[in-house]
Scaffold this active site. Sequence first.
Site, PDB file in Angstrom:
ATOM      1  N   LYS A  55      -0.808   2.342  -4.056  1.00  0.00           N
ATOM      2  CA  LYS A  55      -0.890   0.895  -4.320  1.00  0.00           C
ATOM      3  C   LYS A  55      -2.186   0.583  -5.065  1.00  0.00           C
ATOM      4  O   LYS A  55      -2.182  -0.159  -6.040  1.00  0.00           O
ATOM      5  CB  LYS A  55      -0.835   0.117  -2.997  1.00  0.00           C
ATOM      6  CG  LYS A  55       0.568   0.040  -2.422  1.00  0.00           C
ATOM      7  CD  LYS A  55       0.599  -0.486  -0.992  1.00  0.00           C
ATOM      8  CE  LYS A  55       2.031  -0.417  -0.459  1.00  0.00           C
ATOM      9  NZ  LYS A  55       2.154  -0.736   0.958  1.00  0.00           N
ATOM     10  N   GLN A  99      -1.268  -2.833   5.824  1.00  0.00           N
ATOM     11  CA  GLN A  99      -0.300  -1.732   5.824  1.00  0.00           C
ATOM     12  C   GLN A  99       0.294  -1.539   7.225  1.00  0.00           C
ATOM     13  O   GLN A  99      -0.439  -1.401   8.205  1.00  0.00           O
ATOM     14  CB  GLN A  99      -1.002  -0.447   5.343  1.00  0.00           C
ATOM     15  CG  GLN A  99      -0.093   0.757   5.226  1.00  0.00           C
ATOM     16  CD  GLN A  99       0.964   0.609   4.136  1.00  0.00           C
ATOM     17  OE1 GLN A  99       0.701   0.113   3.047  1.00  0.00           O
ATOM     18  NE2 GLN A  99       2.182   1.028   4.449  1.00  0.00           N
ATOM     19  N   ASP A 122       3.321  -9.487   0.796  1.00  0.00           N
ATOM     20  CA  ASP A 122       4.450  -8.746   1.375  1.00  0.00           C
ATOM     21  C   ASP A 122       5.615  -9.690   1.698  1.00  0.00           C
ATOM     22  O   ASP A 122       6.730  -9.235   1.929  1.00  0.00           O
ATOM     23  CB  ASP A 122       4.009  -8.058   2.684  1.00  0.00           C
ATOM     24  CG  ASP A 122       3.836  -6.558   2.520  1.00  0.00           C
ATOM     25  OD1 ASP A 122       4.378  -5.997   1.547  1.00  0.00           O
ATOM     26  OD2 ASP A 122       3.167  -5.947   3.378  1.00  0.00           O
TER      27      ASP A 122
END
Length: 301
Positions: A55, A99, A122
């Site tokens: 990422k 995460q 997200d």
Amino acid sequence: MAEAQIIDGKAFAARLREKIAACVAALKRDHGLVPSLSVVLVGEDQASQVYVRNKGRQTEEAGMISATHRLPAETPEGELLDLIGTLNGDETIHGILVQLPLPDRIDEAKVIAAIDPAKDVDGFHTTNVGRLWTGLDAPVPCTPQGCLLMLKETLGELKGKRALVLGRSNIVGKPMAALLLAEHCTVTIAHSRTEDLPERCREADILIAAVGRPEMVRGDWIKPGAAVIDVGINRVEAPEKGDGKTRLVGDVAFDEAKRVAGFITPVPGGVGPMTIANLLRNTVIAACRQNGLPDPWYKRR
Ligand code: NDP
């Protein structure tokens, strides 16, 4: 019958990243704005470390600013929440991603709820989940968004198609169903208590498999000509490659399925690459919104 057309997620993702990089360059040139993403990683989970590294690299390659906060596994929940509070308050940071999975002692729902919904790239915050289901603009979870973009480019109009989403997680199955519903598909969500699962799958023009069970969906579960999107990433033993070797397989038995389906994503090289590309896209959109600029993709959604 001819074999299925392979949906090349790597190529899709490369094209999307090019568009994102062009967009970032224009934002920098015209507005002096550089989108910035902060990723928080708690603990030493191997797979998470790889995802976070990728990422960060791809964020920078697209011309954006990337920061990674690595916290030890034993970090108290309060300390993580404080960090999120600091990132929320920093105007130079446009996207925040924690995460998952988090260590067991940390309340995942509490952590997601602490992220400013405007920075929730997200799309997991309940405010954004509610906005997605009620048809309002919201950051869309990256994996289902990637599946949808590939489906639309491959099939064109999705209106009226029968779609079956296998799996009902908050990060894949449910948002995938919301997106297909918004495209006017007739959507079924299947899960571990669904009866006659192979039969339900055979009714689908679009089959999304997100169960995390290696090669569970067999060739004879698939309607001839259907589009099959395999979200699953499962590591299995591969004795043919040597002692102790492993390989990745999806939730669909690819070799059987490609003889029946019309279109199919491979694993690896299907959905996976699109997930990170959509994270970058969500970061650009978040940066634009926070600076009163239009969403560069608004009309194309
Ligand atoms: P979860 O474990 O959260 O959810 C799995 C879902 O599958 C659940 O709804 C579960 O049903 C259902 N399920 C499990 N076993 C069966 C069964 N035997 N029959 C029918 N349904 C079943 O997984 P995720 O949604 O997080 O992930 C799914 C897969 O996608 C995993 O392989 C994961 O690694 C992969 N993934 C890939 C990404 C990518 O970028 N390509 C991103 C995210 C995930 P129930 O609710 O009833 O328990």
